[in-house]
Design an enzyme around this catalytic site. Structure first.
Site, PDB file in Angstrom:
ATOM      1  N   SER A  51       0.797  -1.231   0.000  1.00  0.00           N
ATOM      2  CA  SER A  51       0.000   0.000   0.000  1.00  0.00           C
ATOM      3  C   SER A  51       0.827   1.278   0.000  1.00  0.00           C
ATOM      4  O   SER A  51       0.317   2.337  -0.331  1.00  0.00           O
ATOM      5  CB  SER A  51      -0.952   0.014   1.190  1.00  0.00           C
ATOM      6  OG  SER A  51      -0.259   0.234   2.393  1.00  0.00           O
TER       7      SER A  51
ATOM      8  N   LYS B 145       0.607   5.071   6.568  1.00  0.00           N
ATOM      9  CA  LYS B 145      -0.022   5.863   5.499  1.00  0.00           C
ATOM     10  C   LYS B 145       0.514   7.291   5.526  1.00  0.00           C
ATOM     11  O   LYS B 145       1.100   7.733   6.504  1.00  0.00           O
ATOM     12  CB  LYS B 145      -1.548   5.909   5.668  1.00  0.00           C
ATOM     13  CG  LYS B 145      -2.216   4.560   5.793  1.00  0.00           C
ATOM     14  CD  LYS B 145      -2.134   3.740   4.534  1.00  0.00           C
ATOM     15  CE  LYS B 145      -2.808   2.384   4.753  1.00  0.00           C
ATOM     16  NZ  LYS B 145      -2.467   1.420   3.742  1.00  0.00           N
TER      17      LYS B 145
END
Length: 181
Positions: free
Chosen positions: A45, A88
């Site tokens: 990711s 993230k």
């Protein structure tokens, strides 16, 4: 008398070793819980910034002195398993209005010029536009096609209190060792 001296020296050595090990363990636990923590990247990711199985350092101390900023890569607990962590990038700060349409992300009506993105596909389960409320942050993985992040209702905006720290140092693999933007 010689035997008792050997026993006393042996006991003293064992006690010194036990105290040294206890102190080292205490220092390690303090550093791991309050200063830095090592973590392994699981999944794709955050590619191309971080790859699967990269080993990174989470700076747990940094946000005592400064607030999280746009572009910071942060770690926070996984929504369904808090013992695991998401990694993230912050793309929205308190007060921002985030929107997604035509394959792009917009902050306050302006399309993000996002140098970290390697794809422009946006699966979404949250309703947009989204207002980033006070004390929260909107985060996305750099690999938008393969990231469970603030676009998903299960994740949403990340409260400041949930942020474990900033991730900006990779220590493995050794050929990519160092600070990362």
């Amino acid at each position: 008398m010689f035997v008792s001296r050997i026993k006393n020296n042996l006991l003293r050595n064992i006690l010194e070793w036990a105290i040294s090990i206890a102190i080292a363990l205490l220092v390690f636990l303090l550093i791991d819980n309050f200063v830095v923590k090592s973590a392994r990247v699981d999944g794709a990711s955050m590619e191309p910034t971080y790859s699967h199985n990269d080993r990174v350092v989470i700076n747990r101390f940094i946000y005592i002195f400064t607030d999280p900023q746009l572009g910071d890569v942060i770690a926070f607990p996984y929504a369904t398993n808090p013992s695991m962590h998401y990694i993230k990038r912050i793309v929205g700060i308190p007060g921002d209005i985030m929107d997604i349409h035509d394959g792009y992300i917009y902050r306050n009506g302006e399309r993000l010029d996002d140098p970290f993105v390697n794809r422009q596909v946006f699966p979404v389960t949250a309703d947009f536009p989204v207002v980033v409320e006070y004390g929260t942050f909107f985060v996305l993985g750099d690999n938008r096609r393969n990231s469970e992040d603030s676009r998903h209702a299960e994740v949403g905006n990340i409260p400041l209190d949930d942020i474990i720290g900033r991730v900006n140092f990779r220590w493995f693999p050794f050929d990519r060792f160092g600070f990362v933007e």
